[in-house]
Design a protein around this motif. Structure first.
Motif, PDB file in Angstrom:
ATOM      1  N   HIS A  27       0.862  -1.183   0.000  1.00  0.00           N
ATOM      2  CA  HIS A  27       0.000   0.000   0.000  1.00  0.00           C
ATOM      3  C   HIS A  27       0.898   1.232   0.000  1.00  0.00           C
ATOM      4  O   HIS A  27       2.119   1.128   0.102  1.00  0.00           O
TER       5      HIS A  27
ATOM      6  N   ASP B 201      -3.620   4.637   3.552  1.00  0.00           N
ATOM      7  CA  ASP B 201      -3.751   5.305   2.257  1.00  0.00           C
ATOM      8  C   ASP B 201      -5.214   5.485   1.850  1.00  0.00           C
ATOM      9  O   ASP B 201      -5.523   5.828   0.723  1.00  0.00           O
ATOM     10  N   LYS B 202      -6.133   5.245   2.796  1.00  0.00           N
ATOM     11  CA  LYS B 202      -7.570   5.440   2.637  1.00  0.00           C
ATOM     12  C   LYS B 202      -8.202   4.431   1.687  1.00  0.00           C
ATOM     13  O   LYS B 202      -9.204   4.706   1.041  1.00  0.00           O
ATOM     14  N   THR B 203      -7.601   3.246   1.618  1.00  0.00           N
ATOM     15  CA  THR B 203      -8.181   2.192   0.790  1.00  0.00           C
ATOM     16  C   THR B 203      -8.315   0.903   1.589  1.00  0.00           C
ATOM     17  O   THR B 203      -7.576   0.650   2.536  1.00  0.00           O
TER      18      THR B 203
ATOM     19  N   ARG C  36      -8.372  -3.023   0.201  1.00  0.00           N
ATOM     20  CA  ARG C  36      -8.115  -3.749  -1.043  1.00  0.00           C
ATOM     21  C   ARG C  36      -8.326  -5.233  -0.816  1.00  0.00           C
ATOM     22  O   ARG C  36      -8.134  -5.742   0.283  1.00  0.00           O
TER      23      ARG C  36
ATOM     24  N   ARG D 180     -10.617  -2.635  -5.150  1.00  0.00           N
ATOM     25  CA  ARG D 180     -10.151  -1.540  -4.297  1.00  0.00           C
ATOM     26  C   ARG D 180     -11.348  -0.680  -3.904  1.00  0.00           C
ATOM     27  O   ARG D 180     -12.112  -0.257  -4.758  1.00  0.00           O
TER      28      ARG D 180
ATOM     29  N   THR E  34     -12.365   2.818  -1.754  1.00  0.00           N
ATOM     30  CA  THR E  34     -11.760   4.044  -1.240  1.00  0.00           C
ATOM     31  C   THR E  34     -12.727   4.715  -0.276  1.00  0.00           C
ATOM     32  O   THR E  34     -13.904   4.852  -0.567  1.00  0.00           O
ATOM     33  N   ASN E  35     -12.188   5.124   0.862  1.00  0.00           N
ATOM     34  CA  ASN E  35     -12.982   5.753   1.901  1.00  0.00           C
ATOM     35  C   ASN E  35     -12.012   6.508   2.812  1.00  0.00           C
ATOM     36  O   ASN E  35     -10.810   6.280   2.763  1.00  0.00           O
TER      37      ASN E  35
END
Length: 158
Positions: free
Chosen positions: A49, A71-73, A75, A87, A89-90
């Motif tokens: 990441h 990293d705000k993901t 996966r 993936r 994203t949040n």
């Protein structure tokens, strides 16, 4: 049975066994999640990441590993190949866990928010088609998907 996996002090955030008891996964501050063979302690794969990896979780069939990162993901990775499958994203994802049927992935954030996601593309397409009333027209298709040949997106609707 005993083997050692060396991870620098204070860098390990999470460790979890796979449901089939063949693997062990670790999440750490070095921005990686690693999958280890529980049989011999050998590293099977390392996924990366762009931020610390806080949490790891295996799917119920042990084929996939979910990771949550700074990293705000979140996966999803294929265990054997290490290939990224999906993936999400949040903001500030901290933990991940699969539902018992493997269809959903739940994530938590720093603010206490819990989100539940469909993560497989087939499930996402089915959900979208169940909510749509019509397919794209040929003109709409051309506008958004220029070089793609026209086809019905959802076969269950006109």
């Amino acid at each position: 049975m005993m083997f050692r996996i060396y991870i620098p002090k204070n860098d390990l955030y999470s460790i979890v066994f796979s449901p089939n008891h063949q693997y062990l996964a670790t999440a750490s501050a070095d921005k990686t999640a690693r999958i280890w063979s529980f049989i011999n302690g050998q590293e099977i794969t390392c996924v990366k990441h762009e931020g610390y990896v806080y949490s790891v979780a295996f799917s119920p069939d042990s084929k996939y590993l979910a990771t949550a990162s700074a990293d705000k993901t979140a996966r999803i990775w294929e265990v054997q190949s290490g290939q990224e499958i999906s993936r999400l994203t949040n903001n500030d994802i901290k933990t991940v866990i699969f539902s018992s049927d493997g269809k959903y992935l739940a994530t938590t954030n720093n603010d206490g928010t819990v989100k539940v996601w469909l993560w497989k593309s087939d499930d996402l397409i089915l959900e979208a088609c169940n909510r749509l009333r019509r397919n794209l027209t040929p003109d709409e298709w051309q506008q958004y998907l220029k070089d793609e040949s026209y086809c019905k997106t959802c076969l269950n609707i006109e």
